[in-house]
Design an enzyme around this catalytic site. Structure first.
Site, mmCIF file in Angstrom:
data_model
loop_
_atom_site.group_PDB
_atom_site.id
_atom_site.type_symbol
_atom_site.label_atom_id
_atom_site.label_comp_id
_atom_site.label_asym_id
_atom_site.label_seq_id
_atom_site.Cartn_x
_atom_site.Cartn_y
_atom_site.Cartn_z
ATOM 1 N N GLU A 96 -12.372 -27.373 22.914
ATOM 2 C CA GLU A 96 -12.114 -26.605 21.701
ATOM 3 C C GLU A 96 -13.379 -25.934 21.184
ATOM 4 O O GLU A 96 -14.473 -26.465 21.297
ATOM 5 C CB GLU A 96 -11.523 -27.526 20.632
ATOM 6 C CG GLU A 96 -10.172 -28.061 21.086
ATOM 7 C CD GLU A 96 -9.444 -28.873 20.031
ATOM 8 O OE1 GLU A 96 -8.208 -28.798 20.011
ATOM 9 O OE2 GLU A 96 -10.089 -29.577 19.238
ATOM 10 N N CYS A 109 -18.761 -23.085 16.474
ATOM 11 C CA CYS A 109 -19.071 -24.441 16.918
ATOM 12 C C CYS A 109 -18.589 -24.577 18.369
ATOM 13 O O CYS A 109 -17.400 -24.448 18.658
ATOM 14 C CB CYS A 109 -18.354 -25.430 16.000
ATOM 15 S SG CYS A 109 -18.632 -27.137 16.455
ATOM 16 N N CYS A 116 -16.776 -36.935 25.969
ATOM 17 C CA CYS A 116 -18.145 -37.385 25.688
ATOM 18 C C CYS A 116 -18.284 -38.804 26.192
ATOM 19 O O CYS A 116 -17.326 -39.573 26.186
ATOM 20 C CB CYS A 116 -18.413 -37.335 24.184
ATOM 21 S SG CYS A 116 -20.151 -37.593 23.760
ATOM 22 N N CYS A 120 -19.466 -42.898 20.175
ATOM 23 C CA CYS A 120 -19.701 -43.112 18.741
ATOM 24 C C CYS A 120 -18.366 -43.561 18.139
ATOM 25 O O CYS A 120 -17.324 -42.953 18.395
ATOM 26 C CB CYS A 120 -20.204 -41.831 18.072
ATOM 27 S SG CYS A 120 -21.792 -41.292 18.739
ATOM 28 N N CYS A 123 -15.991 -41.025 16.009
ATOM 29 C CA CYS A 123 -15.755 -39.661 16.491
ATOM 30 C C CYS A 123 -14.528 -39.619 17.388
ATOM 31 O O CYS A 123 -14.398 -40.423 18.311
ATOM 32 C CB CYS A 123 -16.980 -39.177 17.267
ATOM 33 S SG CYS A 123 -16.772 -37.503 17.917
ATOM 34 N N GLY A 169 -18.858 -33.242 23.063
ATOM 35 C CA GLY A 169 -19.898 -33.567 24.038
ATOM 36 C C GLY A 169 -21.287 -33.711 23.477
ATOM 37 O O GLY A 169 -21.562 -33.355 22.338
ATOM 38 N N GLU A 170 -22.174 -34.294 24.282
ATOM 39 C CA GLU A 170 -23.577 -34.465 23.917
ATOM 40 C C GLU A 170 -24.379 -33.417 24.701
ATOM 41 O O GLU A 170 -24.593 -33.558 25.910
ATOM 42 C CB GLU A 170 -24.035 -35.887 24.259
ATOM 43 C CG GLU A 170 -25.531 -36.112 24.218
ATOM 44 C CD GLU A 170 -26.219 -35.661 22.919
ATOM 45 O OE1 GLU A 170 -25.704 -35.954 21.826
ATOM 46 O OE2 GLU A 170 -27.259 -34.990 23.010
ATOM 47 N N ASN A 300 -14.134 -37.206 8.501
ATOM 48 C CA ASN A 300 -12.832 -36.594 8.772
ATOM 49 C C ASN A 300 -11.978 -37.562 9.583
ATOM 50 O O ASN A 300 -12.324 -37.883 10.711
ATOM 51 C CB ASN A 300 -13.006 -35.291 9.561
ATOM 52 C CG ASN A 300 -13.665 -34.231 8.726
ATOM 53 O OD1 ASN A 300 -13.237 -33.945 7.611
ATOM 54 N ND2 ASN A 300 -14.742 -33.659 9.234
ATOM 55 N N CYS A 343 -15.231 -31.390 11.771
ATOM 56 C CA CYS A 343 -16.183 -32.184 12.576
ATOM 57 C C CYS A 343 -15.524 -33.474 13.026
ATOM 58 O O CYS A 343 -14.926 -34.178 12.222
ATOM 59 C CB CYS A 343 -17.378 -32.652 11.759
ATOM 60 S SG CYS A 343 -18.261 -31.392 10.947
HETATM 61 N N1 SAH Z 1 -22.882 -35.085 20.333
HETATM 62 C C1 SAH Z 1 -23.514 -34.282 19.327
HETATM 63 C C2 SAH Z 1 -22.657 -33.148 18.789
HETATM 64 C C3 SAH Z 1 -21.202 -33.399 18.457
HETATM 65 S S1 SAH Z 1 -20.609 -33.948 16.927
HETATM 66 C C4 SAH Z 1 -23.985 -35.163 18.189
HETATM 67 O O1 SAH Z 1 -23.687 -36.342 18.201
HETATM 68 O O2 SAH Z 1 -24.690 -34.675 17.320
HETATM 69 C C5 SAH Z 1 -21.137 -33.018 15.571
HETATM 70 C C6 SAH Z 1 -21.348 -33.867 14.310
HETATM 71 O O3 SAH Z 1 -20.110 -34.362 13.755
HETATM 72 C C7 SAH Z 1 -22.187 -35.094 14.606
HETATM 73 O O4 SAH Z 1 -23.127 -35.323 13.594
HETATM 74 C C8 SAH Z 1 -21.144 -36.183 14.617
HETATM 75 O O5 SAH Z 1 -21.726 -37.430 14.438
HETATM 76 C C9 SAH Z 1 -20.237 -35.754 13.487
HETATM 77 N N2 SAH Z 1 -18.916 -36.410 13.512
HETATM 78 C C10 SAH Z 1 -18.288 -36.976 14.559
HETATM 79 N N3 SAH Z 1 -17.105 -37.474 14.207
HETATM 80 C C11 SAH Z 1 -16.952 -37.215 12.887
HETATM 81 C C12 SAH Z 1 -15.903 -37.445 11.950
HETATM 82 N N4 SAH Z 1 -14.772 -38.051 12.304
HETATM 83 N N5 SAH Z 1 -16.096 -37.026 10.682
HETATM 84 C C13 SAH Z 1 -17.212 -36.382 10.332
HETATM 85 N N6 SAH Z 1 -18.226 -36.115 11.175
HETATM 86 C C14 SAH Z 1 -18.099 -36.537 12.445
#
Ligand code: SAH
Length: 373
Positions: A96, A109, A116, A120, A123, A169-170, A300, A343
């Site tokens: 996406e 974005c 990934c 985390c 996420c 993804g990272e 979120n 996010c």
């Molecule tokens: N892998 C990278 C980029 C992807 S996520 C990273 O970890 O930075 C982009 C941002 O959204 C990151 O800061 C992530 O931690 C945050 N994020 C992930 N899941 C989320 C959620 N459910 N609600 C709010 N932010 C979230």
């Protein structure tokens, strides 16, 4: 019988790569500039449409190369104007891409991997498991697709002003494909964005941050989410490998090597987990001496998650504490959540090859049943 060499997708090459390619087919290196403009300024993917490319060169190009952006499976527009594209990849995978319009800028974005591998716990991409890295063509192709759909014009109608590598993804785990894509975002012959307006977001891969500082002047966003190792380990398991002190030192080094770059810390606020005043004060201690910004993201929710968004009042209190202590902190307004584009809500279609998605689901089920951590 001699096998024809496979056609090379020219969207996999940045300017330097394209110059080498032209040299390899016995052509002048400047041809790369012509080609980049056709692909990224005019959106032309057929060599026939490139009117200043002679017949002989066109034939050579057709024999060795293609220009193949990814296909769009669907486009969804949110009530707030946020737009999401589902981008088709090979073998049933999809990622996406999200466009977020604001009065003074338009941010795209972009995803860097199918799923990934970092797991985390808050996420939704993590629940999908991991399939593979995206190619450079698939990464820059997301910008290409959005620019076309938005009617973006680098000169007159700059609908797209910023790109954040914050999708699925990272990005630092796909370094070799992400860097050429970010080069194209910043190349005047392609999308011509300012260095600062391209941001790579990382969960905190310390060696990757150092490697990035050697090749790029982009902005860095670091997903911090907790002021202590004990808490951060629960949210970002990568912290076990690269604890907070090492991560902070890497950010410091990035700023020393790239003094013009911006560093932002992302902090997702989850009810009762990391949103108390003591967490805010811990954050102040960590970030006080680092010239940076703090981006507070209200969590979120997504199906199956055990976390909840912090209350408005708690978020305001948290922001007040860090700001009164001198940090620059903004709260990211939730955009596009009616189309699951906020996010952490990006999931695409990941054909999981790690069995992580089933493990994740099992762990969440156990946690919900009150078993284990
Ligand atoms: N892998 C990278 C980029 C992807 S996520 C990273 O970890 O930075 C982009 C941002 O959204 C990151 O800061 C992530 O931690 C945050 N994020 C992930 N899941 C989320 C959620 N459910 N609600 C709010 N932010 C979230």
């Amino acid at each position: 019988m001699e096998q024809a060499a496979p056609l090379i997708n020219l969207m996999n090459l940045d300017r330097h790569g394209l110059e080498d390619y032209f040299e390899s087919i016995g052509e002048k290196r400047y041809r790369a500039h012509q080609l980049l403009k056709w692909i990224y300024h005019h959106g032309v993917t057929d060599f026939l449409g490139m009117t200043d490319v002679g017949k002989k060169l066109r034939a050579k190009l057709e024999a060795t190369a293609v220009i193949r952006p990814p296909k769009v499976l669907f486009q969804k527009v949110s009530s707030d104007g946020t737009t999401k594209w589902l981008i088709e990849l090979d073998g049933g995978n999809a990622v996406e891409t999200v466009y977020i319009p604001e009065p003074t800028r338009g941010t795209l974005c972009v995803s860097s991997q199918v799923g990934c591998s970092l797991n985390c716990t808050f996420c939704s991409t993590a629940t999908q498991g991991f399939n593979r890295n995206l190619s450079t063509a698939e990464i820059i192709g997301q910008v290409w697709v959005a620019a076309r759909a938005l009617g973006h014009d680098a000169k007159d109608n700059r609908r797209l002003t910023n790109v954040v590598m914050m999708g699925m993804g990272e990005p630092l785990l796909n370094f070799d494909n992400v860097v050429p894509a970010m080069n194209l975002m910043r190349d005047d012959f392609a999308f011509g964005l300012a260095n600062k307006r391209v941001t790579l977001s990382t969960a905190g891969l310390v060696p990757g941050i150092d490697k990035l500082s050697e090749v790029c002047d982009v902005s860095l966003a670091v997903s911090l989410h907790a002021p202590t190792d004990e808490l951060r380990e629960q949210l970002v398991p990568l912290n076990k490998k690269y604890p907070i002190a090492e991560l902070m030192a890497a950010c410091q080094r990035y700023l020393e090597t790239r003094p013009r770059a911006n560093v932002t810390f992302e902090y997702t606020l989850m009810k009762g987990i990391n949103d108390r005043p003591e967490h805010a004060r811990g954050l102040v201690k960590l970030l006080r001496r680092l010239p940076s910004k703090l981006n507070l993201i209200p969590f979120n929710p997504f199906p199956g998650t055990r976390y909840e968004r912090s209350d408005e009042e708690t978020i305001r209190q948290f922001q007040t504490i860090v700001m009164e202590a001198g940090l620059i902190a903004t709260v990211r307004r939730t955009r596009g959540d009616d189309i699951d584009a906020a996010c952490g809500q990006l999931v695409g279609t990941v054909l999981d090859r790690t069995r992580r998605s089933s493990q994740h689901r099992a762990a969440v089920a156990l946690a919900d049943a009150g078993v284990g951590a």
